[in-house]
Design a protein around this motif. Structure first.
Motif: not given
Length: 134
Positions: A21, A44, A46-47, A62, A105, A107-108
């Protein structure tokens, strides 16, 4: 003796994922990828999840300030081989350089839904009722 398998990632998978990452982030920050979509977007990461054999790295990204994430994800996947090649100097300790895959992503969005639920009048009413009993 049978091996115990677990669906949870190992410490090594987590450590290598974080290194990948950071390396991908550096490649994108330096502007090494020549693509109008990628250069015009703040991305971004994130993971990064590694496969158990450490040969596949799935990066969850993201794009910030963009309504259609699929365009940015497609652009990143088009340049995945180039990005993989640029990771080499930072991941010298690895026997095999992982194949990089980019995914959106979500998750947000999940966090936002949970936050909206927690702020809903029904939940607030239930939480206020708990405080009255104490």
């Amino acid at each position: 003796m049978a091996r115990v398998t677990s669906s949870a990632p190992s410490q090594r998978m987590l450590r290598i994922g974080e290194q990948v990452r950071a390396a991908i982030t550096q490649v994108l920050q330096r502007g090494e990828v020549r693509d109008d979509v990628i250069e015009a977007t703040v991305i971004s990461i994130s993971e990064v999840r590694m496969s158990p054999d450490l040969k596949i790295a799935t990066a969850y990204v993201t794009p910030l300030g963009v309504s259609d994430h699929s365009i940015v994800i497609q652009a990143l996947n088009r340049h995945a081989r180039f990005i993989r090649g640029r990771l080499g100097p930072q991941l010298r300790q690895m026997k095999y350089m992982p194949e990089v895959r980019f995914r959106d992503d979500t998750s947000f969005d999940n966090y936002k839904k949970i936050d909206e639920l927690l702020r809903s009048p029904e939940v607030s009413r239930d939480l206020d009722g708990d405080n009255d009993e104490q």
